[in-house]
Design a protein around this motif. Structure first.
Motif, PDB file in Angstrom:
ATOM      1  N   VAL A 101      42.426  44.861  37.309  1.00  0.00           N
ATOM      2  CA  VAL A 101      42.263  43.423  37.114  1.00  0.00           C
ATOM      3  C   VAL A 101      41.925  42.733  38.431  1.00  0.00           C
ATOM      4  N   LEU A 102      42.624  43.119  39.510  1.00  0.00           N
ATOM      5  CA  LEU A 102      42.369  42.494  40.809  1.00  0.00           C
ATOM      6  C   LEU A 102      40.958  42.785  41.305  1.00  0.00           C
ATOM      7  N   PHE A 103      40.504  44.026  41.157  1.00  0.00           N
ATOM      8  CA  PHE A 103      39.149  44.374  41.595  1.00  0.00           C
ATOM      9  C   PHE A 103      38.108  43.659  40.742  1.00  0.00           C
ATOM     10  N   ALA A 104      38.401  43.474  39.454  1.00  0.00           N
ATOM     11  CA  ALA A 104      37.466  42.742  38.597  1.00  0.00           C
ATOM     12  C   ALA A 104      37.350  41.293  39.045  1.00  0.00           C
ATOM     13  N   ILE A 105      38.465  40.722  39.530  1.00  0.00           N
ATOM     14  CA  ILE A 105      38.436  39.347  40.027  1.00  0.00           C
ATOM     15  C   ILE A 105      37.608  39.248  41.303  1.00  0.00           C
ATOM     16  N   VAL A 106      37.810  40.194  42.225  1.00  0.00           N
ATOM     17  CA  VAL A 106      37.163  40.126  43.537  1.00  0.00           C
ATOM     18  C   VAL A 106      35.711  40.589  43.482  1.00  0.00           C
ATOM     19  N   VAL A 107      35.465  41.721  42.819  1.00  0.00           N
ATOM     20  CA  VAL A 107      34.138  42.334  42.844  1.00  0.00           C
ATOM     21  C   VAL A 107      33.244  41.802  41.731  1.00  0.00           C
ATOM     22  N   LEU A 108      33.782  41.770  40.511  1.00  0.00           N
ATOM     23  CA  LEU A 108      32.972  41.364  39.372  1.00  0.00           C
ATOM     24  C   LEU A 108      32.996  39.858  39.131  1.00  0.00           C
ATOM     25  N   ARG A 109      33.783  39.131  39.931  1.00  0.00           N
ATOM     26  CA  ARG A 109      33.888  37.679  39.825  1.00  0.00           C
ATOM     27  C   ARG A 109      34.370  37.241  38.443  1.00  0.00           C
ATOM     28  N   GLU A 110      35.236  38.048  37.840  1.00  0.00           N
ATOM     29  CA  GLU A 110      35.780  37.675  36.547  1.00  0.00           C
ATOM     30  C   GLU A 110      36.925  36.679  36.734  1.00  0.00           C
ATOM     31  N   ARG A 111      37.033  35.757  35.814  1.00  0.00           N
ATOM     32  CA  ARG A 111      38.104  34.765  35.884  1.00  0.00           C
ATOM     33  C   ARG A 111      39.300  35.279  35.078  1.00  0.00           C
ATOM     34  N   PRO A 112      40.435  35.524  35.738  1.00  0.00           N
ATOM     35  CA  PRO A 112      41.585  36.080  35.012  1.00  0.00           C
ATOM     36  C   PRO A 112      42.197  35.051  34.077  1.00  0.00           C
ATOM     37  N   ARG A 113      42.689  35.529  32.944  1.00  0.00           N
ATOM     38  CA  ARG A 113      43.423  34.671  32.036  1.00  0.00           C
ATOM     39  C   ARG A 113      44.850  34.487  32.562  1.00  0.00           C
ATOM     40  N   PRO A 114      45.495  33.386  32.281  1.00  0.00           N
ATOM     41  CA  PRO A 114      46.874  33.187  32.754  1.00  0.00           C
ATOM     42  C   PRO A 114      47.815  34.307  32.339  1.00  0.00           C
ATOM     43  N   VAL A 115      47.622  34.851  31.128  1.00  0.00           N
ATOM     44  CA  VAL A 115      48.505  35.920  30.672  1.00  0.00           C
ATOM     45  C   VAL A 115      48.287  37.188  31.492  1.00  0.00           C
ATOM     46  N   SER A 156      37.594  53.336  40.467  1.00  0.00           N
ATOM     47  CA  SER A 156      36.709  54.083  39.565  1.00  0.00           C
ATOM     48  C   SER A 156      36.466  53.304  38.278  1.00  0.00           C
ATOM     49  N   ASN A 157      37.481  52.563  37.799  1.00  0.00           N
ATOM     50  CA  ASN A 157      37.270  51.737  36.605  1.00  0.00           C
ATOM     51  C   ASN A 157      36.223  50.656  36.856  1.00  0.00           C
ATOM     52  N   THR A 158      36.265  50.072  38.064  1.00  0.00           N
ATOM     53  CA  THR A 158      35.299  49.030  38.408  1.00  0.00           C
ATOM     54  C   THR A 158      33.884  49.602  38.479  1.00  0.00           C
ATOM     55  N   ILE A 159      33.741  50.789  39.079  1.00  0.00           N
ATOM     56  CA  ILE A 159      32.420  51.425  39.152  1.00  0.00           C
ATOM     57  C   ILE A 159      31.926  51.766  37.754  1.00  0.00           C
ATOM     58  N   THR A 160      32.831  52.249  36.899  1.00  0.00           N
ATOM     59  CA  THR A 160      32.446  52.591  35.531  1.00  0.00           C
ATOM     60  C   THR A 160      31.990  51.361  34.769  1.00  0.00           C
ATOM     61  N   ARG A 161      32.613  50.207  35.057  1.00  0.00           N
ATOM     62  CA  ARG A 161      32.179  48.956  34.423  1.00  0.00           C
ATOM     63  C   ARG A 161      30.729  48.650  34.784  1.00  0.00           C
ATOM     64  N   TYR A 162      30.359  48.945  36.041  1.00  0.00           N
ATOM     65  CA  TYR A 162      28.972  48.746  36.455  1.00  0.00           C
ATOM     66  C   TYR A 162      28.052  49.763  35.767  1.00  0.00           C
ATOM     67  N   ALA A 163      28.509  51.010  35.695  1.00  0.00           N
ATOM     68  CA  ALA A 163      27.663  52.086  35.168  1.00  0.00           C
ATOM     69  C   ALA A 163      27.411  51.928  33.670  1.00  0.00           C
ATOM     70  N   LYS A 164      28.442  51.552  32.917  1.00  0.00           N
ATOM     71  CA  LYS A 164      28.356  51.420  31.463  1.00  0.00           C
ATOM     72  C   LYS A 164      27.732  52.658  30.811  1.00  0.00           C
ATOM     73  N   PRO A 165      28.361  53.834  30.992  1.00  0.00           N
ATOM     74  CA  PRO A 165      27.774  55.058  30.421  1.00  0.00           C
ATOM     75  C   PRO A 165      27.800  55.019  28.898  1.00  0.00           C
ATOM     76  N   SER A 166      26.672  55.375  28.298  1.00  0.00           N
ATOM     77  CA  SER A 166      26.590  55.400  26.834  1.00  0.00           C
ATOM     78  C   SER A 166      27.266  56.629  26.256  1.00  0.00           C
ATOM     79  N   ASP A 167      27.346  57.698  27.044  1.00  0.00           N
ATOM     80  CA  ASP A 167      27.986  58.946  26.620  1.00  0.00           C
ATOM     81  C   ASP A 167      29.104  59.253  27.614  1.00  0.00           C
ATOM     82  N   THR A 168      30.342  58.911  27.255  1.00  0.00           N
ATOM     83  CA  THR A 168      31.458  59.084  28.185  1.00  0.00           C
ATOM     84  C   THR A 168      31.724  60.545  28.490  1.00  0.00           C
ATOM     85  N   LEU A 169      31.588  61.429  27.503  1.00  0.00           N
ATOM     86  CA  LEU A 169      31.832  62.853  27.726  1.00  0.00           C
ATOM     87  C   LEU A 169      30.853  63.425  28.735  1.00  0.00           C
ATOM     88  N   ARG A 170      29.568  63.139  28.561  1.00  0.00           N
ATOM     89  CA  ARG A 170      28.548  63.620  29.491  1.00  0.00           C
ATOM     90  C   ARG A 170      28.813  63.067  30.894  1.00  0.00           C
TER      91      ARG A 170
END
Length: 298
Positions: A101-115, A156-170
């Motif tokens: 969540v923190l990396f998404a706020i800093v890198v992806l510029r996502e706005r965190p929800r209060p919850v 790694s989750n943040t990088i995967t968000r950028y990659a958006k692999p269509s085939d996770t197994l591959r």
């Protein structure tokens, strides 16, 4: 969610929870970095020759391979080899949700929800309670390694968000292939060629079974099922199942390894899992029906 897919989700989180006990079994005869390298080698070979090249840019494959395969799992295996029990490791590692969540706020510029912010605070209180628990047998330095491993998982989750692999197994197969050589080199440098050779020569059936479980069940089966579910359903439907991983991990450690849970650790577990729930569970959207007929102008 269909009944079959519900069973698949439960199977994946069960495998990932038991995975921590299996790591302990494997570490009894194999050095941590070598065990991690063997896990990813058999997860990658021969699958990379059957599935073909990844369908994402190579920089994402390398980035996740180094942050997830080398850093996260390498540090986790070292920490468990230095005394962090399986159940505790399965719980503390979930701090990755905080870092994600923190990396998404800093890198992806996502706005965190209060919850989400509330969940981070609650989970952090749980982690602090674990660190301050004097009845824990795990060394503080090893516990900190698990927290750093959680941070690497967040990367790694943040990088995967950028990659958006269509085939996770591959994608995971090639991530596993990237991790093998760095882990082997680090093992030779830090654990020594003699220790690695002795471990390979003296490996028993429990060691072989542990490597097979880590490679095929935890990596290929687990991530393959998870990727399939994410393609079929919204992330808000699939993600809450990950809350069961530390529950299964701590239960398996208690049943199979006799790992007891003290009162302070039990309270900390509730706080960590509750904080995770706040960060990933979303309110379902309310869809209102509208009249599909379009009035034509006269």
């Amino acid at each position: 969610m269909k009944p079959r897919d519900l069973l698949l989700a439960l199977a994946a989180v069960t495998v990932w929870g038991i995975n921590f006990v299996v790591i302990e079994v494997g570490l009894e005869g194999v050095p941590p970095l070598l065990l991690s390298a063997l896990r990813f080698f058999f997860a990658a070979v021969p699958a990379i020759f059957l599935l073909g090249k990844p369908r994402v840019p190579w920089r994402y494959v390398v980035g996740v391979g180094l942050s997830l395969g080398v850093a996260k799992f390498g540090l986790l295996f070292i920490a468990m080899d230095h005394g962090v029990p399986a159940g505790l490791a399965s719980l503390v590692l979930q701090c990755q949700v905080i870092f994600t969540v923190l990396f998404a706020i800093v890198v992806l510029r996502e706005r965190p929800r209060p919850v989400q912010l509330l969940g981070i605070v609650i989970a952090c209180v749980g982690i602090v309670l674990i660190v301050l628990d004097r009845k824990l047998s795990a060394p503080l330095g090893a516990l900190l390694l698990v927290i750093v491993a959680g941070a690497c998982w967040g990367v790694s989750n943040t990088i995967t968000r950028y990659a958006k692999p269509s085939d996770t197994l591959r994608f995971m197969v090639w991530v596993s292939a990237v991790a093998v050589v760095p882990l082997l080199v680090l093992s030779l440098i830090t654990e020594g060629p003699r220790a690695d050779l002795d471990a390979l020569r003296g490996i028993d059936l429990s060691g072989v079974g542990a490597i097979a479980f880590l490679a095929f069940a935890a990596t290929l089966f687990g991530f393959g099922i998870w990727g399939y579910l994410l393609r079929q359903y919204d992330a808000s439907t699939v993600a809450p199942f990950s809350l069961l991983v530390p529950v299964v991990g701590m239960s398996a450690a208690w049943v199979l390894r006799g790992e007891a849970v003290g009162p302070q650790q039990a309270i900390a577990s509730v706080l960590v899992i509750g904080g995770m729930a706040c960060t990933i569970i979303r309110r379902p959207r309310v869809v209102t029906r509208t009249d599909s007929r379009v009035r034509q102008p006269v």
